[in-house]
Design a protein around this motif. Structure first.
Motif, short mmCIF file in Angstrom:
data_model
loop_
_atom_site.label_atom_id
_atom_site.label_comp_id
_atom_site.label_asym_id
_atom_site.label_seq_id
_atom_site.Cartn_x
_atom_site.Cartn_y
_atom_site.Cartn_z
N MET A 285 0.83 -1.21 0.00
CA MET A 285 0.00 0.00 0.00
C MET A 285 0.86 1.26 0.00
SD MET A 285 -2.98 -1.43 0.05
CE MET A 285 -4.08 -0.08 0.35
N ASN A 286 2.03 1.18 0.63
CA ASN A 286 3.00 2.29 0.65
C ASN A 286 2.38 3.60 1.12
OD1 ASN A 286 5.34 0.89 -0.23
ND2 ASN A 286 4.51 0.86 -2.31
N ARG A 287 1.83 3.55 2.32
CA ARG A 287 1.30 4.77 2.90
C ARG A 287 1.38 4.70 4.42
NH1 ARG A 287 -5.27 5.14 2.59
NH2 ARG A 287 -5.72 3.36 3.94
N LEU A 288 1.33 5.86 5.05
CA LEU A 288 1.32 5.99 6.50
C LEU A 288 0.12 6.83 6.89
CD1 LEU A 288 5.09 6.90 7.08
CD2 LEU A 288 4.05 4.63 7.25
N LEU A 289 -0.41 6.56 8.08
CA LEU A 289 -1.54 7.32 8.60
C LEU A 289 -1.16 7.90 9.95
CD1 LEU A 289 -2.78 4.98 6.72
CD2 LEU A 289 -4.87 5.30 8.03
N ALA A 290 -1.72 9.04 10.28
CA ALA A 290 -1.56 9.63 11.61
C ALA A 290 -2.94 9.95 12.16
CB ALA A 290 -0.70 10.88 11.55
N ALA A 291 -3.14 9.68 13.45
CA ALA A 291 -4.43 9.95 14.08
C ALA A 291 -4.19 10.23 15.56
CB ALA A 291 -5.37 8.77 13.91
N ALA A 292 -5.17 10.88 16.17
CA ALA A 292 -5.10 11.15 17.61
C ALA A 292 -6.15 10.37 18.38
CB ALA A 292 -5.26 12.65 17.86
N ASP A 293 -7.11 9.80 17.67
CA ASP A 293 -8.21 9.05 18.30
C ASP A 293 -8.13 7.59 17.83
OD1 ASP A 293 -10.59 7.84 19.03
OD2 ASP A 293 -11.85 9.54 18.46
N PRO A 294 -7.81 6.65 18.73
CA PRO A 294 -7.67 5.25 18.31
C PRO A 294 -8.98 4.64 17.82
CG PRO A 294 -7.61 5.42 20.70
CD PRO A 294 -7.56 6.82 20.18
N VAL A 295 -10.10 5.09 18.37
CA VAL A 295 -11.40 4.56 17.93
C VAL A 295 -11.69 5.02 16.51
CG1 VAL A 295 -13.88 4.51 18.38
CG2 VAL A 295 -12.26 4.46 20.30
N LEU A 296 -11.47 6.30 16.24
CA LEU A 296 -11.68 6.82 14.89
C LEU A 296 -10.73 6.16 13.90
CD1 LEU A 296 -13.31 9.01 13.31
CD2 LEU A 296 -11.30 10.49 13.58
N CYS A 297 -9.50 5.96 14.33
CA CYS A 297 -8.50 5.31 13.47
C CYS A 297 -8.98 3.92 13.05
CB CYS A 297 -7.18 5.22 14.22
SG CYS A 297 -5.87 4.39 13.29
N ASP A 298 -9.45 3.13 14.02
CA ASP A 298 -9.89 1.77 13.70
C ASP A 298 -11.18 1.77 12.90
OD1 ASP A 298 -7.66 0.91 14.99
OD2 ASP A 298 -8.69 -0.27 16.52
N ALA A 299 -12.04 2.75 13.13
CA ALA A 299 -13.26 2.85 12.32
C ALA A 299 -12.91 3.13 10.86
CB ALA A 299 -14.17 3.95 12.88
N TYR A 300 -11.90 3.98 10.66
CA TYR A 300 -11.45 4.27 9.30
C TYR A 300 -10.87 3.01 8.64
CZ TYR A 300 -8.60 5.95 5.46
OH TYR A 300 -8.03 6.11 4.22
N VAL A 301 -10.10 2.25 9.40
CA VAL A 301 -9.52 1.00 8.87
C VAL A 301 -10.64 0.05 8.45
CG1 VAL A 301 -8.17 -1.04 9.47
CG2 VAL A 301 -7.37 1.23 10.15
N CYS A 302 -11.69 -0.04 9.26
CA CYS A 302 -12.83 -0.90 8.91
C CYS A 302 -13.41 -0.49 7.56
CB CYS A 302 -13.92 -0.80 9.98
SG CYS A 302 -13.67 -1.90 11.36
N ARG A 303 -13.65 0.79 7.40
CA ARG A 303 -14.24 1.26 6.14
C ARG A 303 -13.30 1.00 4.97
NH1 ARG A 303 -16.12 7.45 5.43
NH2 ARG A 303 -13.88 7.77 5.12
N PHE A 304 -12.03 1.21 5.19
CA PHE A 304 -11.03 0.99 4.14
C PHE A 304 -11.03 -0.46 3.68
CE2 PHE A 304 -6.53 -0.25 3.28
CZ PHE A 304 -6.41 0.38 2.05
N LEU A 305 -11.23 -1.40 4.62
CA LEU A 305 -11.22 -2.82 4.30
C LEU A 305 -12.62 -3.36 4.00
CD1 LEU A 305 -8.60 -4.15 6.89
CD2 LEU A 305 -8.24 -3.56 4.49
#
Length: 734
Positions: free
Chosen positions: A212-232
């Motif tokens: 995928m060759n990308r990095l993500l930055a977030a401050a909210d772990p719940v929001l981060c994982d919700a984004y990962v869910c949508r991405f997958l």
């Protein structure tokens, strides 16, 4: 950086990308005080390079350290504890973190060696490694990955690495999702830097990286994982711990209010793999409170088996997890299933160990089923058609193409790109038992009983399993193997099948291995035989009125006496035998005809020639005016002629090594009369070996040892690999 923001950067210069991403997020401003102790939590689940998709790239952590130190933050500690069964120290070494820590003078903490503290985490007491408590600012550096039990693993689940091993096991006993959610309150995540370079989107320990060759930055772990869910392409409800953590106040999963900032565009759009595969594989397991390591090894092991075609007919569930402690069952992996009939020990056993164990179990089950099916199909010599039809259909179901029945009735499959330099594998379909013999499997005291089960049904099944392995491999060697289930090996079949095989392929065969008898020896010398029906005739008459006339039975007896006075010549052992005799009509008649069958055997061709001369001489001496003796040949099994001694020895020694590996005993050379006689008579190196242990050949109480079945298919598999040698490594198809 705000709590509702997620920053994304694409590229392949991972250190530079990391520093730019952190600069844009203003990580230094978020931390503030330069004296704060900063914890860096990568994902080092196991000792595997980041390129395999299971662990955090050290370049990302290096970029993070460079950024922090450039901004005056030096009180840094990398902290991690690998999964249960793994060694963090080994992961530090293999993944490059020990060198990284030394270069930048950063403390490296093995959480597996840390003492723990008990902490109330939103109403659930959890044991947390002390190092996590002595941090002022926690930077989580997870890998965006799939997970066999929770579908994804990223920010929230990554903190599980800061628990002692006992607590990790307890998480699984509690069902994972609820304790993961509460852990979000026990270890605060101040910043999340996600490695989305090449995570394995199916298995948490890697092995199937998706670039995928990308990095993500977030401050909210719940929001981060919700984004990962949508991405997958999952819903957040598919990963229950996200919603649970949100309810506990650990963050928000509201992506509608999230602000996604892409700092650049990717060079190429990434393609996601088919993620439903893991769920399908998970259906083959019965999981109750299993640890991530154990379950995380099982699913990739099943994946390998599925790709190789071993799960096509596999119906059983593989039990795994702490919930099976003290219970009984059939098939289980891990120490918790120690009470099961078939189980693999270890806490956890490795992925390769699970693969080998399950493959052996599946192969043994298939071989046993095949033996039992074949043993119950009548196949007297000359009447093998029902077995032949079954075998042809079975091979086709395994993926073998162009299986055919030849002129003699053999079932053949050529696994080779060229018809030259072949190895011929044979095992005979016929048995010595008539069509009306009752064929029924009986299992008793670790043995399988059935007429013909050892000679040659079990060997035939083991050879067919090697053919199935070849068919499933998806590879065809240049100079491969002709598999032949032959007819007419027993009794008066006269090696009909073997004769046809080597009539058709003798020009192309370099060597032959025949699977017959038991695994106690390498039969590398051919016992030749000549078989005759001898008919003695006289005028006959009334037993009283014509007393004194020649009696055919008496004359036959005199001839038999002469034959038993025979002496073999040459260097080999010679034997002779009258097998059957009949004659006469009633008790008060002088017999006018008597018929008997006679054979002589030797492994020495010179001895066979002399035995033939003596037989003919005895026939001539029986003839007079009132007595005639005629012999009809009913079978010839030739001796070896013109075989290269060195090549024959090499083949025999190679097969001996295979047998010794599984029997752990010395394997002598012996002589026998088998399908191998035909190639040996043509100067082609050939041996005969058995694959199973047993006894009672040619009796109604014939049996094989059940435990030897597992070694049986391994023997044929090893011989197969021995014969194709290095071709697979050199094949451009691979």
């Amino acid at each position: 950086m705000k709590r509702n923001e997620i920053y994304i950067i694409h590229g392949k210069q991972y250190i530079d990308m990391t520093e730019r991403l952190l600069q844009e997020a203003d990580l230094a401003g978020m931390i503030g005080d330069r004296e704060k102790r900063i914890g860096i939590k990568p994902n080092l689940v196991s000792a595997s390079p980041a390129s395999e998709g299971g662990t955090t790239h050290p370049e990302v952590v290096e970029g993070l350290i460079r950024y922090l130190q450039r901004h005056g933050f030096y009180n840094l500690a990398i902290m991690e504890g690998s999964w249960v069964g793994g060694r963090t120290e080994e992961a530090f070494e293999v993944c490059g973190y020990r060198k990284l820590a030394e270069r930048f003078h950063v403390e490296l903490i093995d959480a597996q060696k840390e003492k723990s503290v008990t902490k109330d985490c939103g109403g659930m007491e959890l044991h947390i490694c002390r190092c996590a408590e002595h941090v002022d600012f926690m930077i989580n550096v997870p890998v965006l990955k799939g997970h066999c039990q929770t579908r994804i693993t990223c920010a929230l689940k990554n903190m599980k690495g800061l628990l002692p091993n006992g607590e990790k096991r307890r998480f699984h006993a509690m069902g994972l999702h609820r304790p993961i959610a509460h852990l979000a309150l026990g270890i605060r995540q101040d910043f999340i830097l996600v490695d989305n370079i090449c995570g394995d989107l199916s298995f948490e320990d890697g092995g199937n990286p998706t670039e995928m060759n990308r990095l993500l930055a977030a401050a909210d772990p719940v929001l981060c994982d919700a984004y990962v869910c949508r991405f997958l392409h999952y819903q957040t409800r598919d990963v229950p711990y996200i919603g649970m953590a949100e309810t506990l106040g650990a963050g928000s999963s509201d992506l509608d209010r999230a602000v996604i900032r892409e700092l650049n565009k990717p060079e190429h759009a990434a393609e996601l793999p088919e993620l439903g595969r893991v769920l399908k594989l998970a259906e083959m397991a019965e999981e109750v409170e299993s640890c991530s390591a154990c379950y995380g090894y099982l699913i990739p092991a099943l994946d390998m088996l599925e790709k190789e075609g071993f799960l096509k007919n596999f119906k059983e569930k593989v039990c795994i997890g702490q919930g099976f402690r003290g219970k009984n069952g059939v098939l289980g992996v891990g120490r918790c299933t120690a009470g099961f009939t078939h189980h693999l020990d270890g806490c956890p056993p490795t992925e390769q160990e699970m693969y080998e164990f399950l493959k052996d179990y599946i192969m043994e089950t298939e071989t046993r089923r095949l033996i039992c099916d074949l043993a119950c199909i009548p196949a007297a010599a000359g009447q093998e058609q029902k077995r032949a039809d079954y075998i042809k259909a079975w091979l086709q179901r395994q993926g073998a193409e162009n299986v055919y029945e030849d002129q003699a009735g053999n079932i053949c499959w050529l696994w080779s790109r060229k018809k030259e330099h072949l190895t011929v594998f044979t095992a005979h379909m016929d048995t010595v038992f008539s069509e009306d013999t009752r064929l029924q499997i009986r299992e008793e005291d670790g043995r399988l009983y059935c007429p013909g089960i050892g000679d040659d049904t079990a060997n035939l099944a083991c050879m067919l399993m090697a053919a199935a392995e070849a068919a499933r491999s998806g590879w065809i060697p240049e100079h491969g193997i002709l598999f032949a289930a032959t007819v007419g090996e027993e009794g008066l079949g006269n090696l009909k099948g073997s004769r046809q095989i080597f009539k058709d392929y003798g020009y192309a065969a370099d060597q032959a291995v025949c699977f017959d008898l038991y695994r106690e020896a390498v039969y590398c010398r051919a016992v030749g035989s000549a078989r005759y029906e001898v008919r003695v005739r006289t005028p006959g008459g009334h037993s009283y009125e014509d007393f004194g006339r020649k009696n055919a039975i008496a004359e036959a007896a005199r001839l038999i006496t002469r034959l038993y006075e025979n002496e073999g010549r040459g260097s080999g052992k010679a034997t002779w035998n009258v097998g059957t005799i009949r004659g006469g009509t009633v008790i008060n008649a002088i017999a006018s005809e008597a018929v008997f069958t006679y054979e002589y055997r030797s492994e020495d061709s010179g001895c066979m020639d002399e035995m033939e001369q003596r037989f003919r001489k005895a026939l001539d001496e029986t003839q007079d005016g009132d007595v005639s003796a005629e012999a009809t040949c009913i079978g010839i099994r030739p001796c070896a002629r013109g075989v290269d001694g060195q090549r024959q020895k090499e083949l025999a020694d190679s097969c001996r090594r295979v047998l010794r590996k599984y029997t752990e005993r010395e394997i002598p050379d012996k002589a026998a009369s088998t399908d191998a006689n035909i190639p040996l008579s043509m100067g082609i190196p050939a041996v005969c070996i058995g694959t199973v242990a047993g006894a009672g050949l040619h009796t109604l109480e014939e049996y094989i040892e059940s435990d030897s079945i597992r070694q049986g298919f391994k023997i044929t598999g090893d011989v197969l690999r021995m014969c194709v040698g290095e071709q697979r490594k050199e094949s451009p198809q691979d």
